[in-house]
Design an enzyme around this catalytic site. Structure first.
Site, PDB file in Angstrom:
ATOM      1  N   ILE A   1       0.839  -1.201   0.000  1.00  0.00           N
ATOM      2  CA  ILE A   1       0.000   0.000   0.000  1.00  0.00           C
ATOM      3  C   ILE A   1       0.875   1.253   0.000  1.00  0.00           C
ATOM      4  CG2 ILE A   1      -1.847   1.240   1.198  1.00  0.00           C
ATOM      5  CD1 ILE A   1      -2.591  -1.547  -0.077  1.00  0.00           C
TER       6      ILE A   1
ATOM      7  N   GLU B   1      -1.423  -0.886 -10.400  1.00  0.00           N
ATOM      8  CA  GLU B   1      -2.680  -0.400 -11.010  1.00  0.00           C
ATOM      9  C   GLU B   1      -3.152  -1.344 -12.113  1.00  0.00           C
ATOM     10  OE1 GLU B   1      -4.059   3.248 -10.932  1.00  0.00           O
ATOM     11  OE2 GLU B   1      -2.673   4.042  -9.429  1.00  0.00           O
TER      12      GLU B   1
HETATM   13  C1  LIG Z   1       5.375  -0.402  -5.314  1.00  0.00           C
HETATM   14  C2  LIG Z   1       3.954  -0.856  -5.348  1.00  0.00           C
HETATM   15  C3  LIG Z   1       2.960   0.000  -4.949  1.00  0.00           C
HETATM   16  C4  LIG Z   1       1.627  -0.440  -4.921  1.00  0.00           C
HETATM   17  N1  LIG Z   1       0.664   0.405  -4.446  1.00  0.00           N
HETATM   18  C5  LIG Z   1      -0.591  -0.091  -4.231  1.00  0.00           C
HETATM   19  C6  LIG Z   1      -1.592   0.689  -3.569  1.00  0.00           C
HETATM   20  O1  LIG Z   1      -1.360   1.852  -3.200  1.00  0.00           O
HETATM   21  N2  LIG Z   1      -2.794   0.141  -3.325  1.00  0.00           N
HETATM   22  C7  LIG Z   1      -3.099  -1.150  -3.699  1.00  0.00           C
HETATM   23  O2  LIG Z   1      -4.204  -1.601  -3.438  1.00  0.00           O
HETATM   24  N3  LIG Z   1      -2.173  -1.906  -4.351  1.00  0.00           N
HETATM   25  C8  LIG Z   1      -0.934  -1.422  -4.605  1.00  0.00           C
HETATM   26  N4  LIG Z   1       0.014  -2.217  -5.235  1.00  0.00           N
HETATM   27  C9  LIG Z   1      -0.343  -3.581  -5.586  1.00  0.00           C
HETATM   28  C10 LIG Z   1      -0.423  -3.838  -7.081  1.00  0.00           C
HETATM   29  O3  LIG Z   1      -1.541  -3.208  -7.641  1.00  0.00           O
HETATM   30  C11 LIG Z   1      -0.423  -5.357  -7.258  1.00  0.00           C
HETATM   31  O4  LIG Z   1       0.895  -5.789  -6.985  1.00  0.00           O
HETATM   32  C12 LIG Z   1      -0.853  -5.800  -8.614  1.00  0.00           C
HETATM   33  O5  LIG Z   1      -2.212  -5.569  -8.790  1.00  0.00           O
HETATM   34  C13 LIG Z   1      -0.575  -7.296  -8.848  1.00  0.00           C
HETATM   35  O6  LIG Z   1      -1.039  -8.065  -7.796  1.00  0.00           O
HETATM   36  P1  LIG Z   1      -0.085  -9.163  -7.118  1.00  0.00           P
HETATM   37  O7  LIG Z   1       1.173  -8.492  -6.797  1.00  0.00           O
HETATM   38  O8  LIG Z   1      -0.803  -9.800  -6.012  1.00  0.00           O
HETATM   39  O9  LIG Z   1       0.194 -10.216  -8.244  1.00  0.00           O
HETATM   40  P2  LIG Z   1      -0.716 -11.472  -8.616  1.00  0.00           P
HETATM   41  O10 LIG Z   1      -2.113 -11.043  -8.732  1.00  0.00           O
HETATM   42  O11 LIG Z   1      -0.401 -12.585  -7.720  1.00  0.00           O
HETATM   43  O12 LIG Z   1      -0.154 -11.798 -10.068  1.00  0.00           O
HETATM   44  C14 LIG Z   1       1.079 -12.469 -10.299  1.00  0.00           C
HETATM   45  C15 LIG Z   1       1.329 -12.551 -11.800  1.00  0.00           C
HETATM   46  O13 LIG Z   1       0.305 -13.302 -12.424  1.00  0.00           O
HETATM   47  C16 LIG Z   1      -0.325 -12.535 -13.420  1.00  0.00           C
HETATM   48  N5  LIG Z   1      -1.748 -12.844 -13.419  1.00  0.00           N
HETATM   49  C17 LIG Z   1      -2.606 -12.815 -12.381  1.00  0.00           C
HETATM   50  N6  LIG Z   1      -3.843 -13.158 -12.774  1.00  0.00           N
HETATM   51  C18 LIG Z   1      -3.773 -13.392 -14.095  1.00  0.00           C
HETATM   52  C19 LIG Z   1      -4.713 -13.755 -15.085  1.00  0.00           C
HETATM   53  N7  LIG Z   1      -6.011 -13.930 -14.795  1.00  0.00           N
HETATM   54  N8  LIG Z   1      -4.276 -13.928 -16.329  1.00  0.00           N
HETATM   55  C20 LIG Z   1      -2.991 -13.744 -16.654  1.00  0.00           C
HETATM   56  N9  LIG Z   1      -2.063 -13.388 -15.771  1.00  0.00           N
HETATM   57  C21 LIG Z   1      -2.442 -13.204 -14.513  1.00  0.00           C
HETATM   58  C22 LIG Z   1      -0.065 -11.105 -13.008  1.00  0.00           C
HETATM   59  O14 LIG Z   1      -0.166 -10.251 -14.107  1.00  0.00           O
HETATM   60  C23 LIG Z   1       1.322 -11.204 -12.471  1.00  0.00           C
HETATM   61  O15 LIG Z   1       2.227 -11.201 -13.553  1.00  0.00           O
HETATM   62  C24 LIG Z   1       1.317  -1.756  -5.324  1.00  0.00           C
HETATM   63  C25 LIG Z   1       2.325  -2.614  -5.753  1.00  0.00           C
HETATM   64  C26 LIG Z   1       3.628  -2.195  -5.751  1.00  0.00           C
HETATM   65  C27 LIG Z   1       4.675  -3.172  -6.174  1.00  0.00           C
END
Ligand SMILES: Cc1cc2nc3c(=O)[nH]c(=O)nc-3n(C[C@H](O)[C@H](O)[C@H](O)COP(=O)(O)OP(=O)(O)OC[C@H]3O[C@@H](n4cnc5c(N)ncnc54)[C@H](O)[C@@H]3O)c2cc1C
Lengths: 382, 261
Positions: free
Chosen positions: A157, A363
């Site tokens: 976050i 995002e």
């Molecule tokens: C520095 C940073 C700041 C952030 N700030 C915020 C914030 O302020 N608020 C907030 O809520 N979140 C925030 N995030 C979270 C960010 O939005 C998530 O990391 C992102 O949405 C991916 O989720 P995950 O990391 O759980 O990856 P996962 O959902 O576990 O995904 C892992 C991989 O699998 C792929 N994948 C997942 N599902 C599918 C599918 N159906 N088909 C194909 N590929 C798929 C993804 O693209 C990714 O490559 C932040 C992240 C970072 C790193």
């Protein structure tokens, strides 16, 4: 007739952002990246100049800009430091659900005091168990009289340790999946909120990212946005608005990488002439130029579409996905243009690569963007 | 106190100037004109005085065609000026200072009362520093240049200020009205905020024809405008190793530039 020129007003907003980025942000970018340091004094100045709550209407003390003007500003800020920009625009992300889902009473109760002075807000959607599948939230919201009780953990976050206000997505019933997701506005002062320690990140190191725990946090019903189960749609509509500025942020990184590479290529000599005169380098610079310009135009088009009142789901996904891929490619080629110096922390381009990488992930990861793009595209053929 | 600040549109510092087709003035095509640093300082000084003297107003005045004056006036409004007046003239940039002064004087007189007329030290482009004194003359106002630290003593109804002179400083006081040319940027001009910029876009600009003052044949006419020839003789030392670069520099200074034996 479409017109790509900026109005004098848009130009003056861009100039303000450019001046701020180059005089206040750029001189501290390397240091904040190295240390790392969360330069709150810079964020305060950004707020004082009106560069922070860009999407909040002026009646609530924000800047009241459309998406196009926001994008112009975000690109300029990111040109100087993407990490600081992430922290500066996190307020837009966190406040957008209140703008989209808040009643007039909630909007003035939350936004006016919030925007009146420097404060940060955080958007709390992602959880340790998954970010992309935002319908599978585990953070619970249990109804208890005229309040809800929140329990669970969010992760990654932005600004969480420094925020005064959180917009939190939780589920009233996990078996309902996305139809159970509900949104709340929670002040930091509420009992039971514990932000974690700052994560050590690859890039965007001037920004702060952490977990947030919610232990029996009581939130009055009056601080719920929309109705039970309407939080998922609200989160998606929020991201529809904020995805496009991520395209602009990535464009700013790409433009910075291109500028560094072109200047260096004119100065650096090998085999008796500037490397800019070797065709291999020229081809790199030409490809980088195309990528950055296409990223900017796609971002402008998405912003323009949404400013016209259209949903722009396809356009904003295309812009975010393309611009972030372009930023990575351009930063990579900038390092290659610098040769060994590009790999050294003493030079500015390796930071750009580390910063660019995040724009493909947050995002909505680019895999998800491509799913959305394909879905929107195929709808037109079905 | 009614404070009038004259602001000149000058080419943005990064612009690449060329001569126009007739070779008599810079080609303004594609050149962005902005409020330059010296004039920003003058506006800042006016705003500080307005803050110190309740009931004061700050009025920005700029001469030129709307394509050059309007953005500069809006910048002055965004910084906090109460009004903005364009003295419309189709004179080329960096035109004859006496004609400019006459045009400004006409517009300033038409605009309304003026207790204090402020100018930056000199323009950021031609750096002549002549218009301030000449405008004061055209308006029949006394003029003092190289002023720093301007304050208004309300009890005595006088301005007090200091003036940089060779080897020292003079302390002055003067009744109003007065025209003042400021010493270079000694204050730290504020940055206009985003809401102020948006407001300035909607504020009206008053317009006065700068003539007939400016229409009077200019005292001087530019015959030729040309860029200085590119500098010769600079030598860049490309280096990896600072020690090696330093010894190369010493060798060049000794053998080629012959700075020391
Ligand atoms: C520095 C940073 C700041 C952030 N700030 C915020 C914030 O302020 N608020 C907030 O809520 N979140 C925030 N995030 C979270 C960010 O939005 C998530 O990391 C992102 O949405 C991916 O989720 P995950 O990391 O759980 O990856 P996962 O959902 O576990 O995904 C892992 C991989 O699998 C792929 N994948 C997942 N599902 C599918 C599918 N159906 N088909 C194909 N590929 C798929 C993804 O693209 C990714 O490559 C932040 C992240 C970072 C790193």
């Amino acid at each position: 007739m479409v017109d790509f020129s900026l109005s004098p007003e848009a130009e003056s907003l861009r100039d303000l952002a450019r001046k701020f980025a180059r005089t206040e942000m750029a001189p501290h970018a390397a240091e904040c990246d190295r240390t790392p340091r969360f330069p709150e004094e810079i964020y305060r100045k950004a707020h004082a100049l009106g560069l922070m709550n860009l999407n909040v209407p002026s009646e609530y003390g924000g800047s009241g800009l459309g998406l196009f003007d926001q994008c112009l500003i975000v690109e300029e800020l990111a040109y100087a430091c993407a990490g600081m920009t992430t922290s500066i625009i996190a307020n837009c992300l966190a406040l957008e659900p209140i703008l989209l889902g808040g009643t007039p009473e909630q909007r003035s109760r939350f936004l006016s005091p919030f925007c009146a002075s420097y404060q940060l807000a955080s958007f709390c959607l992602t959880e340790p168990s998954g970010g992309s599948d935002a319908g599978a939230l585990r953070t619970r919201a249990r109804r208890d009289g005229d309040a809800y009780v929140l329990d669970g953990e969010k992760c990654f976050i932005t600004n969480a340790p420094h925020a005064g206000l959180y917009t939190v997505f939780a589920t009233v019933d996990p078996t309902l999946r996305h139809r159970g997701v509900t949104a709340f506005v929670v002040p930091r002062s509420a009992e039971g909120i514990t932000p974690g320690k700052d994560e050590e990140k690859m890039g965007h190191r001037a920004s702060s990212t952490s977990t947030v725990r919610f232990d029996k946090v009581r939130v009055p019903v009056s601080d719920r946005l929309l109705a039970d189960g309407e939080g998922f749609g609200l989160a998606m509509r929020t991201l529809d608005q904020t995805r496009t500025p991520i395209g602009a942020l990535a464009t700013g990184i790409g433009q910075a990488a291109l500028d560094h590479a072109a200047r260096y290529a004119l100065k650096r000599e090998t085999f008796g002439k500037p490397i800019a005169e070797h065709q291999a380098i020229q081809i790199k610079l030409a490809n980088m130029t195309q990528a950055v310009r296409a990223a900017r135009l796609l971002t402008w088009q998405a912003a323009w579409t949404i400013d016209r009142g259209e949903k722009g789901t396809l356009e904003s996904s295309v812009a975010k996905c393309f611009a972030s891929d372009a930023a990575l490619l351009v930063a990579d080629e900038a390092i290659q243009t610098f040769g060994g110096y590009g790999y050294m922390k003493e030079y500015p381009v390796e930071k750009l690569l580390r910063d660019a990488k995040l724009t493909q992930i947050y995002e909505g990861a680019n895999e998800i963007q491509r799913t959305v793009i394909a879905r929107e595209l195929l709808r037109g053929y079905a | 106190m009614e404070i009038v600040v004259c602001v000149k549109p000058v080419p943005e510092a990064e612009s690449r100037l060329r001569a126009n087709a007739s070779g008599t003035a810079p080609d303004t095509d594609g050149v962005k004109f902005v409020l330059a640093g010296y004039d920003e300082s003058a506006v800042e000084q006016a705003l500080l005085l307005r803050q110190a003297v309740p009931g004061s107003k700050v009025h920005a005045v700029s001469l030129g065609p709307p394509s050059r004056t309007d953005e500069v006036l809006r910048a002055a409004l965004a910084l906090g000026s109460d009004s903005a007046t364009a003295a419309e003239s189709d004179a080329p940039p960096m035109a004859d200072p006496i004609a400019t002064a006459r045009g400004l004087a006409t517009a300033i007189a038409a605009r309304g009362p003026c207790d204090l007329l402020l100018f930056g030290k000199q323009a950021g482009d031609d750096e002549e520093g002549l218009v301030g004194g000449a405008t004061a003359e055209a308006l029949g106002l006394p003029f003092v240049g190289f002023v720093v630290d301007l304050r208004f003593d309300a009890a005595a109804s006088r301005l007090r200020f200091r003036r940089s002179v060779e080897r020292g400083e003079e302390s002055w006081e003067s009744p109003l009205p007065l025209a003042v040319g400021l010493q270079q940027a000694w204050n730290d001009p504020r940055t206009a905020t985003l809401p102020a910029i948006l407001r300035s876009r909607k504020a009206p600009l008053a317009r006065h024809a700068a003539g007939p003052g400016a229409a009077v044949a200019a005292a001087s006419v530019a015959e030729r405008f040309a860029l200085p020839p590119p500098r010769q003789g600079a030598k860049m030392i490309a280096y990896r190793d600072p020690q090696q670069a330093a010894s190369q520099l010493v060798r060049l200074l000794r053998e080629e530039a012959k700075v020391f034996p």
